[in-house]
Design a protein around this motif. Structure first.
Motif, PDB file in Angstrom:
ATOM      1  N   LYS A 169    -118.701  32.148  87.369  1.00 30.65           N
ATOM      2  CA  LYS A 169    -117.342  32.217  87.580  1.00 30.65           C
ATOM      3  C   LYS A 169    -117.171  31.580  88.949  1.00 30.65           C
ATOM      4  CE  LYS A 169    -113.452  34.989  86.479  1.00 30.65           C
ATOM      5  NZ  LYS A 169    -112.961  35.541  87.669  1.00 30.65           N
ATOM      6  N   THR A 170    -117.852  32.571  90.247  1.00 33.03           N
ATOM      7  CA  THR A 170    -117.538  32.430  91.534  1.00 33.03           C
ATOM      8  C   THR A 170    -117.663  30.885  91.863  1.00 33.03           C
ATOM      9  OG1 THR A 170    -118.535  34.483  91.742  1.00 33.03           O
ATOM     10  CG2 THR A 170    -118.174  33.269  93.858  1.00 33.03           C
ATOM     11  N   VAL A 224    -123.415  36.617  95.781  1.00 28.88           N
ATOM     12  CA  VAL A 224    -123.709  36.068  94.055  1.00 28.88           C
ATOM     13  C   VAL A 224    -125.084  36.348  93.900  1.00 28.88           C
ATOM     14  CG1 VAL A 224    -121.577  34.791  94.273  1.00 28.88           C
ATOM     15  CG2 VAL A 224    -123.886  33.873  94.633  1.00 28.88           C
ATOM     16  N   GLN A 234    -118.342  32.527 100.388  1.00 25.80           N
ATOM     17  CA  GLN A 234    -117.744  32.521  99.228  1.00 25.80           C
ATOM     18  C   GLN A 234    -119.141  32.858  98.230  1.00 25.80           C
ATOM     19  OE1 GLN A 234    -114.765  29.573  98.050  1.00 25.80           O
ATOM     20  NE2 GLN A 234    -115.609  28.507  99.803  1.00 25.80           N
ATOM     21  N   LEU A 235    -120.324  32.684  98.698  1.00 24.56           N
ATOM     22  CA  LEU A 235    -121.313  32.871  97.797  1.00 24.56           C
ATOM     23  C   LEU A 235    -122.226  33.884  98.222  1.00 24.56           C
ATOM     24  CD1 LEU A 235    -122.385  29.483  96.984  1.00 24.56           C
ATOM     25  CD2 LEU A 235    -121.297  31.026  95.346  1.00 24.56           C
ATOM     26  N   ALA A 269    -121.594  35.209  88.890  1.00 28.15           N
ATOM     27  CA  ALA A 269    -121.848  34.058  89.816  1.00 28.15           C
ATOM     28  C   ALA A 269    -121.466  32.512  89.331  1.00 28.15           C
ATOM     29  CB  ALA A 269    -123.354  33.887  90.177  1.00 28.15           C
ATOM     30  N   GLU A 313    -115.059  28.552  91.024  1.00 24.79           N
ATOM     31  CA  GLU A 313    -113.863  28.908  91.642  1.00 24.79           C
ATOM     32  C   GLU A 313    -113.801  28.788  93.284  1.00 24.79           C
ATOM     33  OE1 GLU A 313    -113.110  33.049  90.391  1.00 24.79           O
ATOM     34  OE2 GLU A 313    -112.080  32.479  88.581  1.00 24.79           O
ATOM     35  N   LEU A 314    -114.713  27.851  93.713  1.00 30.75           N
ATOM     36  CA  LEU A 314    -114.943  27.792  95.229  1.00 30.75           C
ATOM     37  C   LEU A 314    -113.703  27.102  95.900  1.00 30.75           C
ATOM     38  CD1 LEU A 314    -118.626  26.866  94.996  1.00 30.75           C
ATOM     39  CD2 LEU A 314    -117.706  29.055  96.052  1.00 30.75           C
TER      40      LEU A 314
END
Ligand code: 5FX
Length: 538
Positions: free
Chosen positions: A117-118, A135, A131-132, A115, A121-122
């Protein structure tokens, strides 16, 4: 002579600050300028603005077992909506120098491996909730209203040598809503989800992570609401961690002081909302610590919120943790602490007595209160129509001047004064037990509905023998978050950076207040102890 061009630093860019509050029912944002004036505000109500999540009061009550949760992704979606509302209201995020925030205390968020990393990179052209979406290892976050962890609480207290020992270490005995026992329940019942969890955040540090674009640390003040933090060394207690979950220290990360700048705003926020890339993010904290900051409580002060339930915020230099009440690390000053006491019998109880003794009229209530002498002819009353939190008792109790229990008082005016004196005597008794020093010159700050009533405030001034000020602050946690953003960025003493301009002098204590109420405090204490003992036997 023509005016010379001012040097560049005399004409600085306007500096504004953004404060957020993720409360149970809504997320709110306030922008203030450098003079602490509110320039913009907006809110998103979970039930009405996000009906697709089917919450009531922002939560979902699962069953009779006391499980209460909120969909984590709802909070994420609400943030984008709030930012859009603030922009429509005219907020220019490029002028924001720092952001901070607060959230309902104790609730927890479980981030799946990867999560972080995510978060980093949003993309600014897509919604956060898109996008989440994947996660979180638990889709629903347990919140402070959950009471399903009694078993885990007893285990934690036993592991630490009993409730008083746990209170001395962490600031509170074990409470169902506190995060330690909530995490323990996930560890025991949702093994796979727990093992998939890379990081556990509080709602506050989760919200901060959304601004930071990476996991944000838990701050020490909100961290004190977990039954996991040693409030003296300000590090996680290994014994508590071991009693609640495997590898828990790693999943929590190291806590930080509440005023720490934890980084700068994420590229998502820069791209989507035009923040400047150097906008500072100051650690987010719990709503109660943020309220203490919003009310500008200073050393020796006490703040009383007189609402549906009554809440007391105490500034403590030398706390004495007990099994009643909570001690948190101060959100605004190194070395200081805050005490928190909650009372269920607040305005609803005052309204009941108003209805039974004053024909439902606050005017009559105030007249009766003013009509009776301080000390109420020695009569003392305790009115717990609802099962009380502090202390855990229920029922109505009345004592006359010779300490005899009586069924009722001679008149409505005695009843009204007994109620109000009793409510404030209780608060003084409990505040002093937690280490609050009455009568050293601090002030009392009153907020909430009943703080409009002068007659009630006069009793407050007399019982605490202190000057009472009122504060007309609708959302002290959100405003406190904006103040904390400024303080975190500026550094230094909170009181030097944040000068409270909102205080209004309400009442001064009468000269005989100390003489009258100090002996009554002792009598009240004895009555309360006997009621607690009596109810334990039942
Ligand atoms: C404090 O201990 C509480 O549980 C509540 O006041 C929550 O913080 C409400 F948001």
């Amino acid at each position: 002579m023509a005016d010379a061009e001012p040097p560049a630093d005399m004409n600085p860019e306007p500096k504004n600050y953004l404060g957020l509050d993720f409360s149970t029912q809504q997320v709110k944002g306030i922008v203030i300028n450098d003079r602490l004036e509110v320039t913009h505000e907006a809110a998103v109500q979970f039930d009405n603005d996000l009906p697709e999540y089917r919450t009531h009061g922002g939560v979902q009550v699962r069953d009779d077992g006391g499980i209460v949760t909120s969909p984590t992704i709802m909070w994420v979606k609400a943030l984008d909506m709030l930012m859009d509302k603030l922009r429509v209201a005219g907020a220019d995020f490029s002028t924001i120098a720092a952001v901070s925030g607060s959230a309902q205390q104790h609730g927890s968020v479980y981030w799946r491996g990867g999560a972080n990393k995510t978060l980093g990179e949003l993309q600014g052209d897509r919604f956060l909730h898109d996008q989440l979406a994947l996660v979180f290892s638990l889709t629903d976050s347990p919140v402070w209203m959950d009471s399903s962890t009694t078993h885990q609480c007893r285990h934690l207290e036993e592991a630490l040598g009993g409730p008083q020992k746990l209170a001395e270490l962490t600031g509170s005995r074990a409470y169902e809503r506190f995060t330690g026992s909530q995490i323990a329940k996930v560890y025991q019942n949702r093994k796979e989800a727990y093992n998939n969890t890379e990081r556990i955040s509080l709602v506050s540090s989760f919200a901060c992570s959304l601004f930071l674009g990476k996991y944000a640390p838990i701050d020490l003040s909100d961290g004190s609401g977990m039954n996991l933090l040693d409030i003296t060394t300000k590090t996680w207690s290994q014994q508590c961690l071991d009693a609640c979950g495997g590898s828990l220290g790693e999943k929590l990360g190291d806590p930080v002081v509440s005023w720490k700048v934890v980084g700068s705003v994420s590229s998502y926020m820069v791209d989507r909302y035009t923040f400047s890339p150097d906008t500072a993010i100051v650690a987010f904290t719990g709503d109660n610590p943020a309220s203490l900051a919003g009310l500008c409580v200073e050393s020796g002060d006490l703040a009383v919120s007189l609402g549906t339930s009554d809440t007391l915020f105490l500034w403590l230099d030398t706390p004495r943790p007990r099994i009643e009440g909570h001690i948190f690390v101060s959100p605004i000053q190194e070395g200081a602490y805050m005490g928190l006491l909650c009372y269920k019998n607040g305005s609803l109880t005052r309204e009941r007595i108003r209805d039974s003794c004053c024909e439902g009229s606050w005017d009559i209530f105030s007249q009766l209160l003013d009509m009776t002498p301080r000390g109420n002819f020695g009569n003392i009353g305790m009115y717990y129509h609802l099962p009380e939190i502090t202390p855990g008792v229920e029922g109505l109790y009345r004592f006359n001047k010779t300490d005899e229990a009586v069924g009722r008082f001679a008149s409505n005016e005695v009843e009204v004064r007994a109620l109000i004196e009793g409510q404030f005597l209780a608060k003084r008794v409990h505040a002093e037990r937690l280490g609050f020093a009455t009568g050293i010159g601090g002030k009392v700050l009153a907020t909430g509905g009943a703080s409009n009533n002068k007659a009630i405030l006069q009793v407050l001034a007399d019982v605490f023998n202190a000057t009472v000020y009122t504060l007309d602050v609708a959302n002290s946690a959100c405003l406190g978050s904006a103040y904390r953003a400024k303080h975190g960025l500026a550094g230094g003493r909170y009181q030097d950076i944040i000068k409270n301009q909102l205080l209004k002098l309400a009442c001064k204590p009468n000269s005989d207040a100390n003489e009258i109420y100090t002996p009554m405090v002792m009598r009240f204490q004895a009555f309360e102890s006997s009621i607690v003992e009596q109810q334990k036997k039942k």
